[in-house]
Structures are given as structure tokens and as C-alpha cells.
Design a protein around this motif. Structure first.
Motif, mmCIF file in Angstrom:
data_model
loop_
_atom_site.group_PDB
_atom_site.id
_atom_site.type_symbol
_atom_site.label_atom_id
_atom_site.label_comp_id
_atom_site.label_asym_id
_atom_site.label_seq_id
_atom_site.Cartn_x
_atom_site.Cartn_y
_atom_site.Cartn_z
ATOM 1 N N ALA A 117 9.732 -10.243 19.037
ATOM 2 C CA ALA A 117 9.942 -10.406 17.601
ATOM 3 C C ALA A 117 10.785 -11.634 17.309
ATOM 4 O O ALA A 117 10.495 -12.434 16.416
ATOM 5 C CB ALA A 117 10.596 -9.156 17.025
ATOM 6 N N HIS A 121 9.432 -14.944 15.302
ATOM 7 C CA HIS A 121 9.723 -15.005 13.874
ATOM 8 C C HIS A 121 11.083 -15.568 13.483
ATOM 9 O O HIS A 121 11.271 -15.919 12.312
ATOM 10 C CB HIS A 121 9.595 -13.600 13.276
ATOM 11 C CG HIS A 121 8.277 -12.946 13.525
ATOM 12 N ND1 HIS A 121 7.073 -13.522 13.163
ATOM 13 C CD2 HIS A 121 7.959 -11.764 14.128
ATOM 14 C CE1 HIS A 121 6.070 -12.720 13.508
ATOM 15 N NE2 HIS A 121 6.585 -11.657 14.096
ATOM 16 N N GLU A 170 13.650 -5.559 16.401
ATOM 17 C CA GLU A 170 13.774 -4.129 16.118
ATOM 18 C C GLU A 170 13.063 -3.294 17.186
ATOM 19 O O GLU A 170 12.192 -3.781 17.906
ATOM 20 C CB GLU A 170 13.195 -3.815 14.741
ATOM 21 C CG GLU A 170 13.960 -4.492 13.612
ATOM 22 C CD GLU A 170 13.418 -4.128 12.242
ATOM 23 O OE1 GLU A 170 14.186 -3.615 11.434
ATOM 24 O OE2 GLU A 170 12.219 -4.371 11.992
ATOM 25 N N ALA A 176 3.791 -1.835 15.773
ATOM 26 C CA ALA A 176 4.588 -3.017 15.450
ATOM 27 C C ALA A 176 5.530 -3.369 16.595
ATOM 28 O O ALA A 176 6.708 -3.029 16.553
ATOM 29 C CB ALA A 176 5.384 -2.775 14.168
ATOM 30 N N ASP A 178 6.520 -6.365 17.282
ATOM 31 C CA ASP A 178 7.149 -7.667 17.028
ATOM 32 C C ASP A 178 7.847 -7.714 15.676
ATOM 33 O O ASP A 178 7.835 -8.721 14.983
ATOM 34 C CB ASP A 178 6.108 -8.787 17.110
ATOM 35 C CG ASP A 178 5.017 -8.651 16.048
ATOM 36 O OD1 ASP A 178 4.810 -7.519 15.553
ATOM 37 O OD2 ASP A 178 4.391 -9.673 15.714
ATOM 38 N N SER A 179 8.507 -6.623 15.291
ATOM 39 C CA SER A 179 9.155 -6.559 13.989
ATOM 40 C C SER A 179 10.579 -7.108 14.069
ATOM 41 O O SER A 179 11.392 -6.659 14.878
ATOM 42 C CB SER A 179 9.183 -5.111 13.483
ATOM 43 O OG SER A 179 9.833 -5.030 12.228
ATOM 44 N N SER A 201 14.018 -5.373 6.838
ATOM 45 C CA SER A 201 13.292 -5.130 8.085
ATOM 46 C C SER A 201 11.802 -5.425 7.946
ATOM 47 O O SER A 201 11.316 -5.767 6.859
ATOM 48 C CB SER A 201 13.488 -3.671 8.531
ATOM 49 O OG SER A 201 12.931 -2.791 7.577
ATOM 50 N N ASN A 202 11.109 -5.278 9.066
ATOM 51 C CA ASN A 202 9.659 -5.472 9.135
ATOM 52 C C ASN A 202 9.245 -6.879 8.718
ATOM 53 O O ASN A 202 8.280 -7.081 8.005
ATOM 54 C CB ASN A 202 8.911 -4.429 8.294
ATOM 55 C CG ASN A 202 7.442 -4.352 8.651
ATOM 56 O OD1 ASN A 202 7.056 -4.492 9.807
ATOM 57 N ND2 ASN A 202 6.597 -4.116 7.662
ATOM 58 N N ARG A 204 7.428 -9.797 9.771
ATOM 59 C CA ARG A 204 6.445 -10.137 10.800
ATOM 60 C C ARG A 204 5.104 -10.455 10.153
ATOM 61 O O ARG A 204 4.176 -9.654 10.165
ATOM 62 C CB ARG A 204 6.274 -9.006 11.829
ATOM 63 C CG ARG A 204 5.944 -7.648 11.230
ATOM 64 C CD ARG A 204 5.856 -6.553 12.287
ATOM 65 N NE ARG A 204 5.140 -5.391 11.757
ATOM 66 C CZ ARG A 204 3.873 -5.100 12.015
ATOM 67 N NH1 ARG A 204 3.151 -5.875 12.811
ATOM 68 N NH2 ARG A 204 3.307 -4.038 11.487
ATOM 69 N N GLY A 208 3.658 -7.707 8.104
ATOM 70 C CA GLY A 208 4.872 -7.257 7.434
ATOM 71 C C GLY A 208 5.305 -8.270 6.399
ATOM 72 O O GLY A 208 4.473 -8.976 5.805
#
Length: 243
Positions: A117, A121, A170, A176, A178-179, A201-202, A204, A208
Motif C-alpha cells: 500500500a 500510494h 492498513e 483490499a 493495498d489500502s 482510510s481506504n 487506493r 478506493g
């Protein structure tokens, strides 16, 4: 002629596993194989090491600032997973110097439970966020390995930053792996609890939050946090950017 698939539209709108069907009393073989593959991706996300050199280069390009590297007290991944407390503390030999006038914001990029993640990102989010903080004194980004969210409190305190933003991988889910999460804390110091932080959060894209959307929300939270001198449960998600 086969019966219409009543779940098709819902499956197109979510990555959640809905309407999987059955084969006798079990799931169809194809769905079991997909579930096994997702489980393998989640395990890989937890155990794969962070490519610090590549990430540092991307963060430097995104921020225009030199990147600092630190580690937690956890000696390796196995100890990190078994001893969460060690991931919240900087290694004893860590040297971090506060700026001469302090910093408005320290940014910590922590591998957390998904290096994938962070690798995918963190730089993109930082590139979208920093232009929204024009005029802020932002410390050089800090890359932290074997790190949990609370490690940012130690980093922020040592840098003399008014607040800290921790970008962290996360816990991977079955849809998921890669969050990215972003946790902001006003007045970082040892002993803070989760209720004293705010989280977005989330992050991605494309499944996301996009970098621009997440950056807009974070900039609004950071600005309000600085104005009011607090973070956590007392800092509510209000305003157009936080809707």
C-alpha cells in the motif's frame, strides 16, 4: 436458456463477495480458487518488505525535500508481528533533530501491515496533498520500517512538529491488500491513544479514495486541527471537503 443473474448489478458496484452461488453445500470451485488467491495476496502484503530506496526517491520527487529513514525497535518482521508494542517505539539509536523554528507538520510514511500500500500510494497522495498546504512548514518526510501508527508520535515530538501525519499500510483485507491509511494527530507525544487521532482510510485508486479526494479531506482536517489546536473525537468531519 439460463436464468438471469440477479446479483450482477451489485457485483459490478463493489469488490465485496456477493452472490457467489453454490455447488451442492459448498462454494463453486472457481470462487474457492479466487478466495485462495485473495488470501495469498493478503499474506504477501503483510510479509513483503518495503523497498525503501525506491520509495524514498518517489517521496523526494513528490515533496522536493530530502527523506529521513528510521526504524522501530522491532528487529525484523516476525518480531514486529508478535510484538506490536515494539513497532510503536523508535529504535534506541535514532537521531532526529528539530527544526530551528519547529515544524507545522511532520509526515511519517510507515510500512505498517501492507508495504504494498505504501509503495503504491504514499508518494501519489503526498504529491496531491502538499500543494494544498501552501505556506506550511513541512518537515522532510520520514520513512519508518517495522512501524505502527503510534511511532509517528515519537517522530513528531522529536522533530518539534505541531502535528504529525502518518501514512501507513492498513491491515490487508480479502479484497483490499493495498489500502493506505492516513492518521493525523495534534501535539504528538508519547502516550497518546487512538481517540486523539483522525483517520482517512481506504486510499487506493481506482477502487478506493483517489489521491485528490483524500488530499482534499486531509487538508481540510489538518487546517481545522491547526486552527483549533486539537485532533481526534473533538475534530468532526464537517465542511464540503469532508462530506
Amino acid at each position: 436458456m439460463s436464468a438471469p443473474d440477479a446479483w450482477r448489478l451489485l457485483r459490478q458496484a463493489t469488490q465485496a463477495r456477493v452472490g457467489l452461488g453454490r455447488a451442492g453445500d459448498a462454494l463453486p470451485t472457481a470462487e474457492i480458487l479466487r478466495l485462495d488467491a485473495a488470501h495469498a495476496l493478503a499474506r504477501d502484503a503483510v510479509h513483503s518488505p518495503l523497498d525503501v530506496d525506491t520509495l524514498a526517491a518517489h517521496l523526494q520527487e513528490a515533496s522536493g525535500l530530502d527523506v529521513v529513514r528510521v526504524a522501530s525497535e522491532a528487529a525484523d518482521r516476525a518480531e514486529y508481528l508478535q510484538r506490536p508494542d515494539l513497532g510503536r517505539r523508535l529504535a534506541e539509536d535514532t537521531e532526529l533533530d528539530a527544526g530551528p523554528d519547529g515544524w507545522d507538520l511532520a509526515v511519517v510514511v510507515a510500512d505498517g501491515l501492507s508495504a504494498r500500500a505504501v509503495q503504491s500510494h504514499a508518494a501519489g497522495l503526498l504529491a496531491a496533498l502538499l500543494p494544498r498546504l501552501a505556506g506550511w512548514a513541512v518537515a522532510p518526510p520520514v520513512v519508518a520500517t517495522q512501524a505502527r501508527v503510534a511511532l509517528g508520535d515519537d517522530v513528531g515530538a522529536r522533530l518539534g512538529a505541531a502535528m504529525v501525519l502518518v501514512l501507513v499500510g492498513e491491515r490487508p483485507g480479502m479484497s483490499a491488500p493495498d489500502s493506505l491509511g492516513a492518521y493525523l494527530t495534534w501535539g504528538p507525544r508519547a502516550g497518546l491513544v487512538d481517540s486523539e487521532r483522525n483517520c482517512v482510510s481506504n486510499i487506493r485508486p481506482p477502487h478506493g479514495l483517489s489521491y485528490d479526494h483524500a488530499a482534499e479531506v486531509l487538508a481540510a482536517l489538518l487546517t481545522e486541527s491547526r486552527r483549533r489546536g486539537l485532533s481526534g473525537v473533538e475534530l468532526k468531519d464537517t465542511g464540503a471537503a469532508l462530506g
